[in-house]
Scaffold this motif. Structure first.
Motif, short mmCIF file in Angstrom:
data_model
loop_
_atom_site.label_atom_id
_atom_site.label_comp_id
_atom_site.label_asym_id
_atom_site.label_seq_id
_atom_site.Cartn_x
_atom_site.Cartn_y
_atom_site.Cartn_z
N ASP A 49 4.81 -4.12 4.81
CA ASP A 49 3.41 -4.07 4.42
C ASP A 49 3.04 -5.38 3.71
O ASP A 49 2.89 -5.42 2.50
CB ASP A 49 3.14 -2.88 3.49
N ASP A 76 0.84 -1.20 0.00
CA ASP A 76 0.00 0.00 0.00
C ASP A 76 0.88 1.25 0.00
O ASP A 76 1.47 1.59 1.03
CB ASP A 76 -0.90 -0.02 1.23
N THR A 105 0.05 4.27 -0.07
CA THR A 105 -0.47 5.40 0.71
C THR A 105 0.11 5.42 2.11
O THR A 105 0.10 6.45 2.78
CB THR A 105 -2.00 5.34 0.81
N LYS A 106 0.64 4.31 2.59
CA LYS A 106 1.21 4.24 3.94
C LYS A 106 2.66 4.70 3.98
O LYS A 106 3.14 5.13 5.03
CB LYS A 106 1.13 2.81 4.47
N HIS A 159 -8.99 2.93 0.24
CA HIS A 159 -8.71 1.91 1.25
C HIS A 159 -7.29 1.36 1.09
O HIS A 159 -6.60 1.09 2.08
CB HIS A 159 -9.73 0.78 1.13
N ARG A 160 -6.88 1.22 -0.16
CA ARG A 160 -5.55 0.69 -0.45
C ARG A 160 -5.19 1.02 -1.89
O ARG A 160 -6.05 1.06 -2.76
CB ARG A 160 -5.52 -0.83 -0.24
N LYS A 161 -3.91 1.27 -2.12
CA LYS A 161 -3.44 1.55 -3.47
C LYS A 161 -2.04 0.99 -3.62
O LYS A 161 -1.19 1.16 -2.74
CB LYS A 161 -3.43 3.05 -3.74
N THR A 164 -6.38 0.50 -7.31
CA THR A 164 -6.91 1.46 -6.35
C THR A 164 -8.20 0.90 -5.80
O THR A 164 -9.14 0.64 -6.55
CB THR A 164 -7.17 2.83 -7.02
#
Length: 286
Positions: A67, A15, A17-18, A275-277, A265
């Motif tokens: 992750d 992910d 985005t994290k 939510h996750r990408k 996405t």
């Protein structure tokens, strides 16, 4: 870790985005592949053990250790899943090659993320860009300046590949199809020759928000949605993919080439929040 016997690699970012700082997110608005490049550089990818029958003996899967890949929680109906598939295999645009790529993508989505079907699949073909404004041509970027330069066999490969994607729609694995970087001339070559028309076209208009009049009129006639994007013509080049693999596999015996990239996405339908990408990158030796 030995890599001398490996023919192919799958790199999984997890992910993004994290892991990405806000500066990268801001920069990626103008050049979207920065988030992929930075994720590969910073991820310290490690080989996925116990991959089972997911891949053949000549493929290694690398994942971000901080992750681990997880299957979606909740029900499939809770999410809208948008997948963009970048066909980077200009040398492998045969029907069998494109079918193999498409099947691999759905296999990995299922095995690694627990995704059986996607809401929207957007196809991106090599060598085609909507706007030539500010385009930097490199030895890796063979880009056609107009539809008249595109060989008939390559146009036919668009049509043949699209028919493969239509099969995924009929199988219930894809809800709707979209296309990337196709303007009116390209759409006029594709749409009359397929059964399921794209519901959208994504264009990189060189940072301009103004739509060309011919595309606006054509989209209205065909009921096409138009979206802007910031994906560059060369999504990941030979140097970038080779360096990323060598971080994880230092004794790589040759330079690598990215065969395809998938960006997924996953949006919450309730909140429309991401939510996750993440990305899958399939690479092979030159």
């Amino acid at each position: 870790m030995g890599c001398s016997d490996v023919k192919q690699f799958l790199l999984c970012t997890g992910d993004v985005t994290k892991n990405l700082k806000s500066g990268i997110w801001n920069a990626s608005r103008s050049v979207s592949n920065l988030e992929l490049i930075k994720a590969l550089e910073n991820g310290s990818l490690q080989e996925l053990n116990n991959a089972g029958d997911m891949v053949d003996a000549h493929t290694k899967i690398f994942v971000a250790p901080n992750d681990p890949l997880q299957h979606l929680d909740g029900k499939a109906d809770d999410y809208e899943i948008i997948v963009k598939l970048f066909f980077l295999d200009g040398k492998n645009d045969s029907l069998d090659g494109r079918r193999g790529t498409t099947d691999q993508v759905f296999l990995y989505l299922n095995q690694l993320l627990g995704i059986n079907n996607v809401s929207t699949l957007v196809a991106s073909f090599p060598h085609v860009v909507f706007s030539k404004e500010g385009l930097k041509v490199t030895p890796d970027s063979r880009v056609y300046s107009s539809i008249d330069e595109v060989p008939e066999e390559e146009i036919q490969s668009w049509i043949d590949t699209w028919k493969i994607l239509e099969g995924k729609v009929r199988q219930g694995k894809v809800g709707t199809l979209g296309i990337s970087e196709f303007g009116v001339p390209e759409l006029e070559k594709l749409i009359p020759n397929v059964e399921i028309s794209p519901e959208s076209t994504q264009i990189n208009n060189g940072g301009e928000c103004k739509l060309p009049l011919d595309l606006a009129k054509y989209a209205e006639q065909k009921r096409l949605k138009i979206f802007f994007h910031s994906d560059p013509p060369i999504f990941i080049d030979e140097n970038e993919i080779t360096e990323a693999i060598r971080h994880a596999c230092p004794n790589l015996p040759a330079r690598a080439h990215a065969d395809w990239v998938v960006r997924y996405t996953i949006l919450s339908r309730k909140t429309s929040v991401i939510h996750r990408k993440g990305y899958f990158v399939k690479a092979s030796f030159m």
